[in-house]
Motif scaffolding. Structure first.
Motif, PDB file in Angstrom:
ATOM      1  N   GLY A 187       2.425   9.719  -4.029  1.00  0.00           N
ATOM      2  CA  GLY A 187       0.856   9.801  -3.975  1.00  0.00           C
ATOM      3  C   GLY A 187       0.549   8.868  -4.394  1.00  0.00           C
ATOM      4  N   CYS A 188       1.071   7.733  -4.619  1.00  0.00           N
ATOM      5  CA  CYS A 188       0.524   6.037  -5.376  1.00  0.00           C
ATOM      6  C   CYS A 188      -0.418   5.788  -4.222  1.00  0.00           C
ATOM      7  CB  CYS A 188       1.592   5.286  -5.789  1.00  0.00           C
ATOM      8  SG  CYS A 188       2.649   5.712  -7.107  1.00  0.00           S
ATOM      9  N   PHE A 189      -1.279   4.251  -4.466  1.00  0.00           N
ATOM     10  CA  PHE A 189      -1.842   3.621  -3.878  1.00  0.00           C
ATOM     11  C   PHE A 189      -1.495   2.238  -3.573  1.00  0.00           C
ATOM     12  CE2 PHE A 189      -4.901   6.994  -5.404  1.00  0.00           C
ATOM     13  CZ  PHE A 189      -5.264   7.801  -4.486  1.00  0.00           C
ATOM     14  N   LEU A 190      -2.182   1.909  -2.243  1.00  0.00           N
ATOM     15  CA  LEU A 190      -0.889   0.070  -2.691  1.00  0.00           C
ATOM     16  C   LEU A 190      -2.432  -0.601  -2.261  1.00  0.00           C
ATOM     17  CD1 LEU A 190       1.972   1.098  -0.297  1.00  0.00           C
ATOM     18  CD2 LEU A 190       1.799   1.051  -2.953  1.00  0.00           C
ATOM     19  N   PRO A 191      -1.926  -1.594  -2.131  1.00  0.00           N
ATOM     20  CA  PRO A 191      -2.870  -3.049  -1.731  1.00  0.00           C
ATOM     21  C   PRO A 191      -3.252  -2.745  -0.461  1.00  0.00           C
ATOM     22  CG  PRO A 191      -1.241  -3.906  -2.658  1.00  0.00           C
ATOM     23  CD  PRO A 191      -1.234  -2.371  -3.040  1.00  0.00           C
ATOM     24  N   LEU A 192      -4.799  -3.283   0.416  1.00  0.00           N
ATOM     25  CA  LEU A 192      -4.070  -3.622   2.108  1.00  0.00           C
ATOM     26  C   LEU A 192      -4.057  -4.718   1.873  1.00  0.00           C
ATOM     27  CD1 LEU A 192      -7.102  -1.147   3.343  1.00  0.00           C
ATOM     28  CD2 LEU A 192      -4.084  -0.414   2.937  1.00  0.00           C
ATOM     29  N   SER A 193      -3.245  -4.691   3.312  1.00  0.00           N
ATOM     30  CA  SER A 193      -3.117  -6.507   3.398  1.00  0.00           C
ATOM     31  C   SER A 193      -4.116  -7.085   3.772  1.00  0.00           C
ATOM     32  CB  SER A 193      -2.079  -6.874   4.615  1.00  0.00           C
ATOM     33  OG  SER A 193      -1.313  -7.309   5.095  1.00  0.00           O
ATOM     34  N   GLU A 194      -3.888  -9.048   3.256  1.00  0.00           N
ATOM     35  CA  GLU A 194      -5.371  -9.449   3.997  1.00  0.00           C
ATOM     36  C   GLU A 194      -4.544 -10.126   4.669  1.00  0.00           C
ATOM     37  OE1 GLU A 194      -6.580 -11.352  -0.139  1.00  0.00           O
ATOM     38  OE2 GLU A 194      -6.758 -10.211  -1.353  1.00  0.00           O
ATOM     39  N   ASN A 195      -3.793  -9.898   6.369  1.00  0.00           N
ATOM     40  CA  ASN A 195      -3.395 -11.038   6.942  1.00  0.00           C
ATOM     41  C   ASN A 195      -4.448 -10.583   8.470  1.00  0.00           C
ATOM     42  OD1 ASN A 195      -2.709 -12.727   8.586  1.00  0.00           O
ATOM     43  ND2 ASN A 195      -0.063 -11.894   8.712  1.00  0.00           N
ATOM     44  N   PRO A 196      -5.292 -11.467   8.284  1.00  0.00           N
ATOM     45  CA  PRO A 196      -6.186 -11.369   9.606  1.00  0.00           C
ATOM     46  C   PRO A 196      -5.431 -11.897  10.460  1.00  0.00           C
ATOM     47  CG  PRO A 196      -5.635 -13.815   8.631  1.00  0.00           C
ATOM     48  CD  PRO A 196      -5.272 -13.242   8.070  1.00  0.00           C
ATOM     49  N   ASN A 197      -4.357 -11.689  11.397  1.00  0.00           N
ATOM     50  CA  ASN A 197      -3.762 -12.099  12.421  1.00  0.00           C
ATOM     51  C   ASN A 197      -3.037 -11.003  12.662  1.00  0.00           C
ATOM     52  OD1 ASN A 197      -4.291 -14.655  12.336  1.00  0.00           O
ATOM     53  ND2 ASN A 197      -2.565 -15.524  11.295  1.00  0.00           N
ATOM     54  N   LEU A 198      -2.967  -9.485  11.871  1.00  0.00           N
ATOM     55  CA  LEU A 198      -2.253  -8.389  11.907  1.00  0.00           C
ATOM     56  C   LEU A 198      -3.112  -7.428  13.032  1.00  0.00           C
ATOM     57  CD1 LEU A 198      -2.126  -6.373   8.889  1.00  0.00           C
ATOM     58  CD2 LEU A 198      -0.344  -7.780   9.885  1.00  0.00           C
ATOM     59  N   SER A 199      -1.999  -6.937  14.389  1.00  0.00           N
ATOM     60  CA  SER A 199      -2.587  -5.901  15.476  1.00  0.00           C
ATOM     61  C   SER A 199      -3.359  -4.985  14.716  1.00  0.00           C
ATOM     62  CB  SER A 199      -1.247  -5.600  15.661  1.00  0.00           C
ATOM     63  OG  SER A 199      -1.848  -4.617  17.112  1.00  0.00           O
ATOM     64  N   LYS A 200      -4.303  -4.940  16.279  1.00  0.00           N
ATOM     65  CA  LYS A 200      -5.372  -3.729  15.494  1.00  0.00           C
ATOM     66  C   LYS A 200      -4.489  -2.868  15.549  1.00  0.00           C
ATOM     67  CE  LYS A 200      -9.620  -6.828  15.699  1.00  0.00           C
ATOM     68  NZ  LYS A 200     -10.541  -7.554  16.416  1.00  0.00           N
ATOM     69  N   GLU A 201      -4.145  -2.154  16.085  1.00  0.00           N
ATOM     70  CA  GLU A 201      -3.247  -0.628  16.066  1.00  0.00           C
ATOM     71  C   GLU A 201      -2.161  -0.353  14.908  1.00  0.00           C
ATOM     72  OE1 GLU A 201       0.775  -1.366  18.377  1.00  0.00           O
ATOM     73  OE2 GLU A 201      -0.545  -2.106  19.427  1.00  0.00           O
ATOM     74  N   LEU A 202      -2.354  -1.642  14.520  1.00  0.00           N
ATOM     75  CA  LEU A 202      -1.660  -1.069  13.106  1.00  0.00           C
ATOM     76  C   LEU A 202      -2.614  -0.249  11.954  1.00  0.00           C
ATOM     77  CD1 LEU A 202       0.348  -4.269  11.881  1.00  0.00           C
ATOM     78  CD2 LEU A 202       1.412  -1.656  12.732  1.00  0.00           C
ATOM     79  N   GLY A 203      -2.699   1.563  11.637  1.00  0.00           N
ATOM     80  CA  GLY A 203      -3.271   1.816  10.397  1.00  0.00           C
ATOM     81  C   GLY A 203      -2.818   1.678   9.138  1.00  0.00           C
ATOM     82  N   THR A 204      -3.849   2.133   8.643  1.00  0.00           N
ATOM     83  CA  THR A 204      -4.323   1.743   6.946  1.00  0.00           C
ATOM     84  C   THR A 204      -2.785   2.302   6.393  1.00  0.00           C
ATOM     85  OG1 THR A 204      -5.889   2.759   6.994  1.00  0.00           O
ATOM     86  CG2 THR A 204      -5.096   2.876   5.181  1.00  0.00           C
ATOM     87  N   ARG A 205      -2.088   2.833   7.304  1.00  0.00           N
ATOM     88  CA  ARG A 205      -0.226   3.390   6.653  1.00  0.00           C
ATOM     89  C   ARG A 205       0.420   1.651   6.568  1.00  0.00           C
ATOM     90  NH1 ARG A 205       0.801   7.423   8.522  1.00  0.00           N
ATOM     91  NH2 ARG A 205      -0.072   8.970   6.854  1.00  0.00           N
ATOM     92  N   HIS A 206       0.629   0.873   7.345  1.00  0.00           N
ATOM     93  CA  HIS A 206       1.089  -0.052   7.311  1.00  0.00           C
ATOM     94  C   HIS A 206       0.828  -1.416   6.717  1.00  0.00           C
ATOM     95  CE1 HIS A 206       2.671   2.205  11.400  1.00  0.00           C
ATOM     96  NE2 HIS A 206       3.397   1.315  11.380  1.00  0.00           N
ATOM     97  N   ARG A 207      -0.599  -1.241   6.517  1.00  0.00           N
ATOM     98  CA  ARG A 207      -1.298  -2.419   6.402  1.00  0.00           C
ATOM     99  C   ARG A 207      -1.046  -1.797   4.641  1.00  0.00           C
ATOM    100  NH1 ARG A 207      -5.465  -4.933   9.108  1.00  0.00           N
ATOM    101  NH2 ARG A 207      -5.354  -4.335  11.201  1.00  0.00           N
ATOM    102  N   ALA A 208      -1.311  -1.285   4.437  1.00  0.00           N
ATOM    103  CA  ALA A 208      -0.748  -0.371   3.002  1.00  0.00           C
ATOM    104  C   ALA A 208       0.733  -0.838   2.383  1.00  0.00           C
ATOM    105  CB  ALA A 208      -0.762   0.654   2.704  1.00  0.00           C
ATOM    106  N   GLY A 209       1.816  -1.155   3.484  1.00  0.00           N
ATOM    107  CA  GLY A 209       2.345  -1.620   3.453  1.00  0.00           C
ATOM    108  C   GLY A 209       2.689  -3.101   3.736  1.00  0.00           C
ATOM    109  N   LEU A 210       2.542  -3.089   3.557  1.00  0.00           N
ATOM    110  CA  LEU A 210       2.121  -4.810   3.814  1.00  0.00           C
ATOM    111  C   LEU A 210       1.601  -5.064   3.523  1.00  0.00           C
ATOM    112  CD1 LEU A 210       1.886  -5.908   7.876  1.00  0.00           C
ATOM    113  CD2 LEU A 210       3.581  -6.586   6.576  1.00  0.00           C
ATOM    114  N   GLY A 211       0.413  -5.078   3.018  1.00  0.00           N
ATOM    115  CA  GLY A 211       0.465  -5.292   0.886  1.00  0.00           C
ATOM    116  C   GLY A 211       1.157  -5.828  -0.107  1.00  0.00           C
ATOM    117  N   ILE A 212       1.536  -4.940  -0.408  1.00  0.00           N
ATOM    118  CA  ILE A 212       2.425  -4.326  -1.396  1.00  0.00           C
ATOM    119  C   ILE A 212       3.568  -5.754  -1.009  1.00  0.00           C
ATOM    120  CG2 ILE A 212       4.558  -2.619  -0.716  1.00  0.00           C
ATOM    121  CD1 ILE A 212       2.600  -3.294  -4.073  1.00  0.00           C
ATOM    122  N   THR A 213       4.150  -6.137  -0.018  1.00  0.00           N
ATOM    123  CA  THR A 213       4.849  -6.905   0.143  1.00  0.00           C
ATOM    124  C   THR A 213       4.370  -8.485   0.156  1.00  0.00           C
ATOM    125  OG1 THR A 213       5.051  -7.628   2.858  1.00  0.00           O
ATOM    126  CG2 THR A 213       7.000  -5.322   1.876  1.00  0.00           C
TER     127      THR A 213
END
Length: 273
Positions: A187-213
């Motif tokens: 149940g941990c909270f992750l920072p969302l990715s700040e990459n402006p080039n990400l596909s718009k079809e990606l949801g919060t889960r994918h953006r959070a996964g990218l954000g931590i990396t």
């Protein structure tokens, strides 16, 4: 032309070594900022630098004065704006395996078991189209992320991972963080990715996964709730539609590298105690 020829003739071994080192450093810097917000900002700064020089050559004194002073202030602005990228660069240097490479880590059986439990859980979640986000901590600690969730500190098991992500349970919405051979928290909270080039079809889960990396060397395993597709994020880059065998190989490879580095640190401390 003669001056250029003379310059090339006077290049020695030290000059070649010097230029090679500079080229290597610039290449590594480029790889660190590629496809990130910093890449766009650097392009803007280069345009600003060119405009400053052009205004000087064209004798546009007012414009040159304004641009020159803007560039002076820009040095301080870079330290603020590029703070995440600078931190990534320093962390990259800090975890470079320059000291040694002849190390062993988790026993192969232990690593195989860890990989099997994670891949079994991911395969089951994927079949059932249950969304999941599993973070494998690397050499950079992410205690600040662990503290946002519910502490578990339990043995890795596929049944526990599956149960955590079952819909409508208290912890299913956040991320699970795994440190070595333990499930540290859920149940941990992750920072969302700040990459402006990400596909718009990606949801919060994918953006959070990218954000931590983007801020650590962790690996994020993502299962899509809509399609059941398996993705993995590393170093701010996303690989999608993986099969279980590929996922297992990536987990094994990553865990081996992280364990080698952990053992280097342990030996270094023992040597200096």
């Amino acid at each position: 032309m003669d001056q250029i020829l003379e310059m090339f003739l006077n290049i020695g071994i030290r000059d070649i070594i010097d230029m090679t080192i500079v080229a290597f450093v610039f290449y590594k810097l480029f790889m660190l900022i590629r496809e990130t917000r910093a890449e766009q900002l650097i392009k803007g700064l280069l345009i600003l630098l060119m405009a400053t020089k052009l205004s000087e050559w064209a004798k546009l004194y007012v414009i040159h004065y304004l641009l020159k002073n803007t560039m002076t202030l820009g040095v301080f602005a870079i330290l603020i704006v590029f703070q995440p990228e600078l931190r990534r660069a320093l962390e990259y240097l800090g975890r470079s395996k320059i000291l040694s490479k002849s190390i062993v880590e988790l026993a192969d059986e232990q690593l195989d078991l860890k990989t099997k439990e994670i891949t079994d859980a991911v395969a089951s979640l994927s079949r059932q189209k249950i969304g999941a986000l599993i973070i494998l901590e690397g050499n950079i600690g992410i205690n600040d992320v662990i503290e946002t969730g519910t502490l578990i500190e339990g043995k890795i098991s596929s049944s526990l991972l599956i149960n955590i992500f079952i819909p409508n349970t208290p912890l299913h919405d956040g991320a699970v963080v795994i440190r070595r051979d333990k499930i540290m928290a859920a149940g941990c909270f992750l920072p969302l990715s700040e990459n402006p080039n990400l596909s718009k079809e990606l949801g919060t889960r994918h953006r959070a996964g990218l954000g931590i990396t983007e801020i650590s060397d962790a690996i994020a395993i993502i299962v899509s709730e809509e399609t059941g597709a398996i993705s993995i994020a590393r170093e701010g880059k996303l690989s999608r539609f993986l099969d279980i065998d590929t996922l297992g190989r990536i987990i094994k490879s990553s865990c081996k590298q992280d364990s080698e580095y952990a053992l280097i640190k342990l030996k270094w401390r023992q040597k200096n105690d």
